[in-house]
Design an enzyme around this catalytic site. Sequence first.
Site, PDB file in Angstrom:
ATOM      1  N   CYS A   2       0.843  -1.181   0.000  1.00 20.07           N
ATOM      2  CA  CYS A   2       0.000   0.000   0.000  1.00 20.07           C
ATOM      3  C   CYS A   2       0.883   1.237   0.000  1.00 20.07           C
ATOM      4  O   CYS A   2       2.098   1.166  -0.098  1.00 20.07           O
ATOM      5  CB  CYS A   2      -0.899   0.006   1.234  1.00 20.07           C
ATOM      6  SG  CYS A   2      -1.856  -1.508   1.456  1.00 20.07           S
ATOM      7  N   SER A 377      10.876 -12.543  -5.955  1.00 22.60           N
ATOM      8  CA  SER A 377      12.047 -12.166  -6.748  1.00 22.60           C
ATOM      9  C   SER A 377      13.325 -12.502  -5.995  1.00 22.60           C
ATOM     10  O   SER A 377      13.329 -12.601  -4.769  1.00 22.60           O
ATOM     11  CB  SER A 377      11.980 -10.663  -7.057  1.00 22.60           C
ATOM     12  OG  SER A 377      13.067 -10.234  -7.846  1.00 22.60           O
TER      13      SER A 377
END
Length: 614
Positions: A2, A377
């Site tokens: 967010c 990742s």
Amino acid sequence: MCGITGWVDFDQDLSREVAILNHMNQTQIDRGPDADGIWVSAHAALAHRRLIVIDPEGGVQPMIKHRGAYKTVIVYNGELYNIEELRNQLRSCGHHLTTRSDTELILAAYLEWGEACPKYLNGIFAFAIWDEKEQMLFVARDRIGVKPLFFARIGTSFIFGSEMKSLLAHPYVAPVIDEEGIAELMMIGPARTPGVGVFKDIKELKPGHILKFKSQDLDIKPYWELESTYHEDDFDTTVERVRTLFQQAVERQLVSDVPLGTMLSGGLDSSAISSWAAHIFKRDGRGPLHTYSIDYHDNEKYFHENEFQPNNDAPWVQLMSEYIESKHHRILIDNHELFDHIDRALVARDLPGMTDIDASLLLFAREIKKEMTVVLSGECADEVFGGYPWFHREELINADTFPWARLAADRVPFISPEIIRRIHPLDYLESRYQDTLSEVPRLSEESTIEARMREMFYLNLTRWMPTLLDRKDRMSMAFGLEVRVPFCDHHLVEYAWNIPWSMKAHGNREKGLLRYALQDLLPQEVIDRKKSPYPKTHHPDYLKLMTNRVKKLVEHKNAPLFQLVDRKQVIAFLEQDLSKKHFPWFGQLMNVPALLAYWVQLNQWLIQYQVEIK
């Protein structure tokens, strides 16, 4: 993930300033495209933009819990990976929890443990809590600094946000740079000294720190730091521990209520994450894992091996995708589109950055977001386990400066003479380097090489890795994509920190220990593959496009770039055959085209952010 922002002022009635708070909040709409919310009282105003990942209904923010007659209000950016463990612990302490949201858990943890609450959290986070009873703002950032948090203290006001643009949207925060900011841009950039926001009044809350603002007093201190101890495990035990910690980190980070995949380059780090994630998906009946790779149109035609980039990713990606039976998506980037997104990447970062490396990740995130909301990742394995060339080349180990900035002296002639006199560029760089060395938690009776390698790991973990994490957060969140980084799990980082270099460099290979620990997860070819960094474009069109753009700047009489950069030196540079010039001025990937692009971004930044140089 967010975006959060807010404003506390004990001398003003902020309930009248909703318009300003809304404006600050809307600057971060890309971080949270799914919902927004604000909460305002007399002296505290909090705002939130939401990207929904877990508990769509129960995770609405700002979130409020009551402590007697008083409210405790949180805005939070991040993800917790120990949700069930924390929930059980809080329930055993008597807390009534009504949602599946990790936001509620952090708020309950604060009510239970106060300022010690971040120590109970495993995840990536930046959050702010207004404690109405104490009339205090409490702010914390995750241990490694995966999630960002900036702040400004202006007069009686304390203003904060996930990105600098939210602070700059406040009328009290001016886009001004002084000597420190200039030196950061010209000598440290595109990295940034921890805690420094480049803009004069903006600071960064450092990783692993908490902040309290109460009665006009600002108190900042660490709740987590690297601790040096003697490593007592033998090699086999160390290998097993690394493997276990890695697998646990990946599995914890696969929790999601929205589509989740992985980035896959065919290198050791992303391949190991994808392999273990695919195993978990199959075990739990979650269907095939979706994997994503990036490349550039015609790159196979123009790719040339160099000291940092020994091979192309495409064959390795195919090998791994077949090995783990993933549903693979190969994303190809057009070089003209890459060029066109340099300015967009600048706005995402709020500062001149890693130029085409940033822009390519931005476009990569845009394409992944069409199908996924969360990806894992492989960042940070190189910093944690010693993967970069500067861990293994003697002249770089002993460079006595930041190894990714070993050509810093060659940057100085491009700085305008007046600015050189103001910032003393090489002295500034040396001071920042010595500051870093002074922070290293040392061990007595450590050998000379082990002591130096401990310094090298500290440099990388605290000065280089944040640059990549900044890049990953801003470029991915510019399209509302959440990227998780298992190698940043603090349990893994803490354990690896004290593993001696003689073990980490097993087999005299980069990340030798990690390779050995992961060998059962990967094909032998991938285990043996030489380290290759994030792919970049090698197409000559990109250099031509960037050269022409800088030439236009040189011809522009009033281009603001030349308040900082020497026009004559730039002209002389452009007169060379740049297609044959090798100038890796920052890190492994930023060569001549990236230097040109950095100037372009710097000029655009001065214009777009209306920066005043003082």
